[in-house]
Enzyme design. Structure first.
Site, mmCIF file in Angstrom:
data_model
loop_
_atom_site.group_PDB
_atom_site.id
_atom_site.type_symbol
_atom_site.label_atom_id
_atom_site.label_comp_id
_atom_site.label_asym_id
_atom_site.label_seq_id
_atom_site.Cartn_x
_atom_site.Cartn_y
_atom_site.Cartn_z
ATOM 1 N N LYS A 136 50.336 21.211 41.532
ATOM 2 C CA LYS A 136 49.961 21.133 42.951
ATOM 3 C C LYS A 136 49.019 22.284 43.307
ATOM 4 O O LYS A 136 48.878 23.243 42.530
ATOM 5 C CB LYS A 136 51.212 21.181 43.815
ATOM 6 N N TYR A 164 35.590 50.526 55.048
ATOM 7 C CA TYR A 164 36.040 50.179 56.398
ATOM 8 C C TYR A 164 37.294 50.951 56.778
ATOM 9 O O TYR A 164 38.215 51.112 55.982
ATOM 10 C CB TYR A 164 36.380 48.688 56.481
HETATM 11 C C1 PLP Z 1 56.352 23.927 43.571
HETATM 12 C C2 PLP Z 1 57.574 23.281 43.078
HETATM 13 C C3 PLP Z 1 58.055 23.591 41.798
HETATM 14 C C4 PLP Z 1 57.454 24.655 40.913
HETATM 15 O O1 PLP Z 1 57.906 25.917 41.361
HETATM 16 P P1 PLP Z 1 57.565 27.263 40.579
HETATM 17 O O2 PLP Z 1 58.376 28.290 41.277
HETATM 18 O O3 PLP Z 1 56.099 27.493 40.740
HETATM 19 O O4 PLP Z 1 57.951 27.054 39.168
HETATM 20 C C5 PLP Z 1 59.163 22.889 41.345
HETATM 21 N N1 PLP Z 1 59.776 21.944 42.118
HETATM 22 C C6 PLP Z 1 59.339 21.656 43.362
HETATM 23 C C7 PLP Z 1 60.065 20.635 44.168
HETATM 24 C C8 PLP Z 1 58.241 22.317 43.887
HETATM 25 O O5 PLP Z 1 57.824 22.020 45.120
#
Ligand code: PLP
Length: 359
Positions: free
Chosen positions: A33, A255
């Protein structure tokens, strides 16, 4: 050409995926994702497809990007569908979907599918974000099981604090999940673990694991674990020194003058800033790697540039390579210096070209 760039090591990605899969002992859903946590979803999915059991994405748009790139492996929508119109797309593109709310059960009951579906039914075992409560779960399961076109149901849950190794909440979540699972058919496949659950909670491995962050070589475990030691950083964010100046003691840099020199200081200006995804509020002293040696950020990070201390790096100068995170400098360590997480920094990568190696 501006020298800021991100190098993505696909060998390291495959290495981490094999490690996750071997550790899980069953099947692994590679979570890609958010554009594979900033690494490029299509390139990462192509690299993993020959050995993957499936991919996890947040939404249908991300799933379609993979399908349009020719990825044929199973793709699971981790948040499920957002409206009824998306059911037709799930159908057409042969996707798997999570069901995490009662309204999504209603939606599926009104649907008539033309092919067998795989649905992951999510239990809220204590995180209290998505998922059916333990009271609702068994009924939802039966309603879905009654739909003849639902071919396979997977029981899943998600941990809120699996990276805290001595906190009781993960153990409690596992117990809540197992109580629900005990009411389901004995051969029901189960999935509990994200990366932290997979690495730190062996009893939560089961049929499917869902590694995300660890695939990219990072973790947030709050105590050492051998399972995390073999991970390899996939992304290297680097740029070059584009200007050098010598300052006397007592001079402010950048800055807001957040840093004032305390000695005669050689300052290197690096072409990378917060518009590239480097944290704007990384504090002076945040580590960087200058020509392969440990160095430090000084002064406020600007949109397109940041400044580093070259005083103790006499060999370094114009054109020196500066690694901002990567194999020699864990992104989690950089993140911690600005109250950020590696998730935020990796998914926040912007503007810099990505270059793939190990394809
Ligand atoms: C994003 C997600 C993961 C992966 O999580 P990580 O902490 O990056 O390993 C697994 N399961 C679900 C439902 C998620 O939304």
């Amino acid at each position: 050409m501006r020298p800021a760039r991100a190098t993505i090591d696909l060998d390291a990605l495959r290495h981490n995926h094999r490690h996750a899969r071997a550790l899980g002992g069953g099947r692994a859903l590679a979570v890609v994702k958010a554009d594979a946590y900033g690494h490029g979803a299509v390139a990462c999915a192509r690299a993993l497809e020959p050995e993957v059991d499936g991919f996890g994405v947040a939404c249908i748009e991300e799933a379609l990007e993979l399908r349009e790139a020719g990825i044929r492996a199973p793709v699971l929508l981790l948040e499920g569908v957002f409206d009824a119109d998306e059911l037709a797309l799930v159908e057409r593109h042969d996707l798997w979907t999570v069901v995490a709310s009662p309204w999504q059960v209603d939606l599926l009951e009104r649907h008539r599918a033309a092919r067998p579906w795989t649905v992951w039914l999510k239990l809220d075992s204590g995180m209290h974000r998505l998922g059916l409560s333990p009271d609702e779960y068994l009924l939802a399961w039966r309603r879905l099981q009654a739909l003849p076109w639902i071919d396979r149901l997977v029981a899943m849950t998600h941990f809120s604090r699996a990276d805290e190794l001595s906190h009781a909440s993960t153990r409690d979540q596992i117990a809540v999940f197992d109580a629900a699972l005990s009411q389901l058919p004995a051969d029901t496949p189960a999935s509990l673990s994200n990366s932290a659950g997979l690495m730190a909670w062996p009893t939560a491995r089961r049929d499917w694991v869902r590694p995300g962050l660890m695939l990219y070589g990072s973790h947030m475990l709050d105590a050492p674990r051998a399972e995390a030691d073999t991970l390899r950083a996939v992304m290297t964010l680097e740029s070059k020194v584009i200007a050098v100046r010598e300052l006397a003691a007592g001079e402010p840099i950048g800055y807001a003058g957040t840093f004032t020199t305390t000695r005669p200081t050689r300052v290197g200006v690096v072409a990378a800033g917060y518009a590239d995804g480097y944290p704007q509020y990384a504090t002076s002293g945040t580590p960087v790697i200058i020509d392969g040696r440990a160095g430090e950020l000084i002064g406020r990070v600007s949109m397109d540039m940041l400044t580093v201390d070259l005083t103790d790096h006499p060999q370094a100068g114009l054109g020196s390579a500066v690694e901002l995170w990567g194999p020699r400098l864990p992104v989690a360590e950089v993140a911690a210096r600005s109250g950020n997480s590696p998730y935020r920094l990796l998914t926040g990568l912007k503007r810099v070209p990505r270059r793939y190696v190990g394809a």
